[in-house]
Design a protein around this motif. Sequence first.
Motif, PDB file in Angstrom:
ATOM      1  N   VAL A   1       6.068   0.520   3.789  1.00 34.40           N
ATOM      2  CA  VAL A   1       4.255   0.946   3.182  1.00 34.40           C
ATOM      3  C   VAL A   1       4.165  -0.617   1.831  1.00 34.40           C
ATOM      4  O   VAL A   1       3.180  -0.666   1.852  1.00 34.40           O
ATOM      5  CB  VAL A   1       5.181   2.644   2.180  1.00 34.40           C
ATOM      6  N   TRP A   2       5.292  -0.374   0.698  1.00 38.08           N
ATOM      7  CA  TRP A   2       4.928  -1.933  -0.210  1.00 38.08           C
ATOM      8  C   TRP A   2       4.924  -2.720   0.596  1.00 38.08           C
ATOM      9  O   TRP A   2       3.652  -3.049   0.275  1.00 38.08           O
ATOM     10  CB  TRP A   2       5.353  -1.710  -1.477  1.00 38.08           C
ATOM     11  N   GLY A   3       5.199  -2.965   1.526  1.00 38.98           N
ATOM     12  CA  GLY A   3       4.976  -4.116   2.270  1.00 38.98           C
ATOM     13  C   GLY A   3       3.255  -4.718   3.046  1.00 38.98           C
ATOM     14  O   GLY A   3       2.559  -5.331   2.422  1.00 38.98           O
ATOM     15  N   GLU A   4       3.292  -3.461   3.305  1.00 41.92           N
ATOM     16  CA  GLU A   4       1.724  -2.939   3.832  1.00 41.92           C
ATOM     17  C   GLU A   4       0.940  -3.288   2.267  1.00 41.92           C
ATOM     18  O   GLU A   4      -0.223  -3.679   3.433  1.00 41.92           O
ATOM     19  CB  GLU A   4       1.310  -2.036   5.094  1.00 41.92           C
ATOM     20  N   ALA A   5       0.869  -2.631   1.785  1.00 47.10           N
ATOM     21  CA  ALA A   5      -0.241  -2.617   0.433  1.00 47.10           C
ATOM     22  C   ALA A   5      -0.071  -4.176   0.180  1.00 47.10           C
ATOM     23  O   ALA A   5      -1.094  -4.829  -0.743  1.00 47.10           O
ATOM     24  CB  ALA A   5       0.706  -1.988  -0.473  1.00 47.10           C
TER      25      ALA A   5
END
Lengths: 390, 346
Positions: free
Chosen positions: A312-316
């Motif tokens: 999730v935060w990788g995508e962000a």
Amino acid sequence: MSFIRAAILAALTSGAALAQEIKVGGLFDFTGVTSDVGKSFAQGVRDGVQWTNANGGVNGKKIRLIDVDYGYKMPEAVAAYKRMVGDEKVIMINGWGTGDTEQLKDQANADKMPYVSASFSAALTDPTKTPYNFFVAPSYSDQLRAWLKWVKDDWKDKSRNPKVAFFYGDNKYGKSPIEAGKQYGKEIGVDIVDEEIVPGVFQDATSQLLNMKQKGADYAYINVTTTGVSTIIKDAKKLGLNTRFGSNPYGFSEALPAVAKEAAEGVTGVVPHVPFGENVPGMKKLMDFHKKNHADDAHDAIYVRGWTYVLVWGEALKRADKANALNGPGVKAAMETLKDYDLGGLTNPVTYTATDHRPSTKTAIYMIKGGKLVKVAEYDMPRKPEWLGL
Amino acid sequence: MRCGDFRTTYAQDMAIFDSTLGRGFLAAFLLFLVALPWGASSYWMDVANRIGIAVIAATGLNILTGFTGQISLGNAAFLSVGAYSTAALTTRGVPFLIAVLSSGLISAMVGMVFGFPSLRLKGLYLAIATLAAHFIVEFTVVHWESMTGGVNGISVAPPRILGYAFDSDRKIYFPILLITAGMLWFAKNLFRTRVGKAFIAVRDQDISAEVMGVAVFRHKLLSFAVSSFYVGVAGSLLAYQARIISPENFPLAVAIDQLGMIIIGGLGSILGSILGAIFITLLPELLRLATGAAGQSFPALGDLFVSLKLGVFGLTIVLFLIFEPDGMAARWHRIKNYWKLYPFSY
């Protein structure tokens, strides 16, 4: 000559690669009271980062995870946070417990530091109060609501309401969903008859269980971590109680039947992140990574949780990078662009908006049958505005 | 070349810093402390502030345990009384210095209440009685929600003096430094007065002290009060530095750590409190940096290094107790005396 040129080129590109590093802070518990589940989560985050870096990174940039063990001690968490933000200049933090996350929320807000915690405390979901806090699961409160709903559905005796007891520690993590649970119980006709306080670390829960027996609870929700849940259900079996126990995502995973053995049979739990090896499309990369790097290790749903955090935060980070805004506010804004972001079934799709940081309200209930985690129900709590932050 | 320590006036005999070199070193050290914020990162400022707070708290505990001989495990409780008093006072608009002072006084009163058992109890029994103080205070803090915010904790506004807000570690460093220096100065001089000497007499032999005309119980209580005042001030500064406090900030481990500080530093020594507080606060930070660096280079052994941190911490303390039972202060004096008369020490 060509050899030298290649060497220089390699040196240059590796230098460039170093410059293109994204530093992410990790605040984990390897040695404290929650280390029974903290290690597994940290392993998931570390492996997720390693996998991301091996698969293109963040638009070619590598993530460097700077992780710290704070032993679930508040001053150490604050010190570690200050070092990561002040000295290491991390762009965001992947945190852990409810105590430290709530301790640091004002500081994170002042520093404009996106803080993705493994604490699902509903107090962190209201962006007017905690604009930089995120997590990847339904809140503890929604999880408890879903479990109470399951209790209501499971209860066959229509002559009276089911009676429920809560077990929790006298701390932020333990108390986080209790108020929401009490209110929701009243709403749907589940009687909360008893609240038992357990210490942070305990080897015996007999006196609390006998108390609970006197109040006649049919069901009990245990809001502690795996070791504590295991102690309670083992003691309950010794005492011959027929209360049906349930627990939250840090008390209920594959680790529970492994430590509590047959006492765990029939125990239910809230499972926002699927058990390791579950047949969902998103699991393939985890299995491949597992086979390649540590085929002999045992993993659980909490390990899967660590992975979903990085996804999730990788995508962000990718979106923030594309928008040329790799900084605190940029990452926060990018998180808030995630809409029904699909994680291949590892967890329910997540959505964050500028006014609501509840990633999802859907919760699956699993039961331990024959030592295995089996899905028995799934509930979607309504996204009521008055429940934001509760 | 000096070959002995000769004093020819009473002023020389009374001096705390008795050599020019010593005074020079002290001046240099103070200069270093004042200049620190311009050289250190915000993380190291946080560490420096925590050291300052720990020095005050350890000095307080040393007054009670090291100088008066009364063991206390209630330090985390007194620390939280100071911190919560400050939180309660600042939310009601009380200014910085008055809040710090009042927090110290409130803590002193609470300390005196829990000091009453010292009338009848000694040694281990007193330790257990003060342990009760810890749990009573912790319970009160968790359940008195209107005042303390319960388990959710309570925020504390940054300190202000004449409208200037000390809202970062770099800024709050100076008030902490000044208060620490002032409190050390007071403690050092306390033991040159009648009251301080009475404390020491109570520690060494309470019956003899009584025979000599020292009111033993009154001095024990006074020692509890002074000690808790110090710890309360430390708690107040801790609240101002952490800016949000909750019961999870004051576990029993804090009290144990502080006992560790004065035992390693040196019981009955102000310098010992300082050295011990620096050592116990810095050791986990340095170990974390070391194990972190080692973990980065050998990722497979990362978990091992993390557990190693706890082991090394324990081992260091054990080694200290074996090889320097009188504490770091005693070792410091030995080193100093060796060099003072070098090379003609007889």
